[in-house]
Design an enzyme around this catalytic site. Structure first.
Site, PDB file in Angstrom:
ATOM      1  CG  ASP A 110      -2.115   0.952   1.072  1.00 16.39           C
ATOM      2  OD1 ASP A 110      -3.140   0.584   0.473  1.00 16.39           O
ATOM      3  OD2 ASP A 110      -1.993   2.091   1.554  1.00 16.39           O
ATOM      4  CE1 TYR A 117      -5.465   6.627  -0.765  1.00 15.20           C
ATOM      5  CE2 TYR A 117      -5.284   7.046   1.595  1.00 15.20           C
ATOM      6  CZ  TYR A 117      -5.375   6.153   0.541  1.00 15.20           C
ATOM      7  OH  TYR A 117      -5.365   4.805   0.776  1.00 15.20           O
ATOM      8  CG  HIS A 172      -4.300  -4.068  -0.147  1.00 10.97           C
ATOM      9  ND1 HIS A 172      -3.507  -3.602  -1.178  1.00 10.97           N
ATOM     10  CD2 HIS A 172      -4.354  -3.045   0.756  1.00 10.97           C
ATOM     11  CE1 HIS A 172      -3.120  -2.359  -0.921  1.00 10.97           C
ATOM     12  NE2 HIS A 172      -3.620  -2.005   0.249  1.00 10.97           N
TER      13      HIS A 172
END
Length: 456
Positions: free
Chosen positions: A223, A373, A429
């Site tokens: 990630d 982000y 993930h």
């Protein structure tokens, strides 16, 4: 045959051009100041302070009050997890959280490994530091930093840490593992100024490793951890001996990638595509565009207005749990959307899942974690680090249910000294938390090859 020959010639020319471009450039980063106000004069306090996870009774009482006052809302009939977290199963999770989950027990588990904090560029950096207990005489542990992502935390690595620091086989490498919290996540202080992106985090983590006395070390991540550790190698290629990632999306679509998408379904062998590659990539519109749009709504919110949605999550523990745990369902296996319980307890325990949620709740870090982000996407997708190849030895563990699939051909465009590329037997993930044994074995194999303890 002639078509294949023509495509092969074009492919060869593209490869030559790509490899000649940006030859061994190094990423640059300047020291920053992310603390409150102006940077003070004088040297930075470089002391390292022990830290323990602690929660007051008042905080737990407040949590329980909020859980008791949650307002449920029914899911649509036969909707499972297709509309997000299923309300019926969420009620079960909340009931367990309120009545059966023991946070004090989990705090003891968190504190079984040594925690520390140190101030770098104006903010406190939290990390877990675990050394092997019984090193054979004459051997030294190999330093390894492992970096989490969103919506995870340092706790993701609690299952893999003992496998790396106390390996069962005498032939395996014993690692000294450092697991930091990204600034703004968990118990690391959030930046107080705009602009803190993955390169800034990488710069701080390289500083942390040097402060701990390591001149050379390995890094591992998935990630955001993939991007941060990749940036660490681009900033300090002489310090990072090897990079291992379990998430490697293409940084920048190039001509070779486009050609493989145009012709790879018809000529898979020409591009080295496996059956799994073809399954994950084609048809392109469905697999790479439609599916991505369906699963990236959170990203658009967090990359634009993180503080708006984040404020609600910071106030509601139930909302926070639904927002975080939905990702642990869908990102572990996309087929879990068809299940009433999202398949969460097929791969994880509620204790482990809620421990990760509690780290976000108790540290009040959901908003600052979401801001990461915006800081990364606000600068555009054509940043210098996206253009620079990585020449540090690299290993990639390719888990079959990962969010974005990257064939070996695509990976080699970014990572020029790819030592291992392993199609993993299972997993998604959150690899370190879901399949710690598989990931530990792949890290071991990669580092042994780089250290020349094993042939490729």
């Amino acid at each position: 045959m002639y078509i294949e020959l023509a495509v092969a010639l074009v492919l060869g020319a593209v490869v030559a051009l790509v490899f000649l471009k940006n030859r061994k450039n190094v990423l640059k980063a300047q020291d920053g100041w992310w603390g409150v106000g102006a940077c003070p004069q004088g040297p930075e306090d470089d002391s390292i302070r022990p830290f323990k996870v602690e929660t007051t009774p008042e905080e737990i009482e407040d949590l329980h009050r909020r859980l008791d006052q949650t307002r449920s809302f029914p899911s649509l009939e036969d909707s499972q997890f297709n509309y997000g977290f299923n309300s019926k199963y969420l009620d079960k999770v909340v009931s367990y959280w309120r009545n059966d989950f023991s946070w004090s027990k989990q705090v003891d588990k968190l504190n079984k490994y040594p925690h520390f904090k140190t101030k770098i560029e104006g903010i406190d950096i939290h990390y877990v530091h675990v050394k092997p207990k019984n090193l054979p005489e004459g051997t030294r542990a190999v330093p390894l930093m492992m970096v989490h992502g969103w919506p995870g935390s340092f706790y993701e690595f609690y299952g893999i840490i003992p496998l790396l620091t106390e390996p069962a086989s005498p032939d395996d490498i014993a690692f000294e593992v450092i697991c930091p919290s990204i600034p703004g996540y968990g118990f690391s202080e959030a930046p107080h100024k705009k602009g803190f992106d993955s390169v800034c985090a990488a710069h701080i983590f390289n500083k942390l490793m040097k402060r701990l006395g390591f001149n050379q070390y390995y890094v591992q991540g998935g990630d955001w951890g993939w991007l941060i550790t990749t940036n660490m190698t681009q900033l300090e290629p002489n310090a990072v001996k090897g990079l291992h990632v379990n998430f490697a999306p293409p940084a920048k679509p190039g001509l070779l990638m486009v050609l493989s998408l145009l012709f790879g379904r018809r000529f898979p062998k020409l591009f080295g595509f496996t059956e799994h590659d073809v399954k994950r990539l084609f048809p392109c519109m469905e697999k790479l565009v439609v599916n991505a749009v369906k699963e990236t709504g959170y990203m658009h919110i967090q990359a634009t207005k993180p503080d708006t949605a984040g404020r609600g999550l910071n106030d509601s523990p139930v909302g926070l749990a639904a927002y975080i745990l939905e990702k642990f369902s869908t990102w572990t296996d996309p087929e879990f959307k068809k299940l009433e319980d999202g398949g969460l307890e097929r791969k994880f325990s509620l204790d482990d899942l809620l421990t990760n949620v509690m780290i976000y709740w108790c540290s009040r870090c959901i908003i600052s974690s979401m801001r990461f982000y915006k800081e990364n996407f606000a600068k555009g997708l054509d940043q210098p680090h996206a253009k620079l190849p990585v020449y540090v030895p690299t290993g990639v563990a390719c888990f079959p249910n990962e969010l974005m699939h990257s064939p070996k051909l695509w990976v080699t465009q970014k990572f020029r000294r790819l030592k291992t590329y392993t199609p993993m037997a299972r997993g998604g993930h959150f690899a370190a938390m879901e399949e710690p044994q598989l990931l530990a074995e792949d890290v071991q194999n990669f580092v042994k090859i780089v250290e020349k303890r094993k042939r490729k």
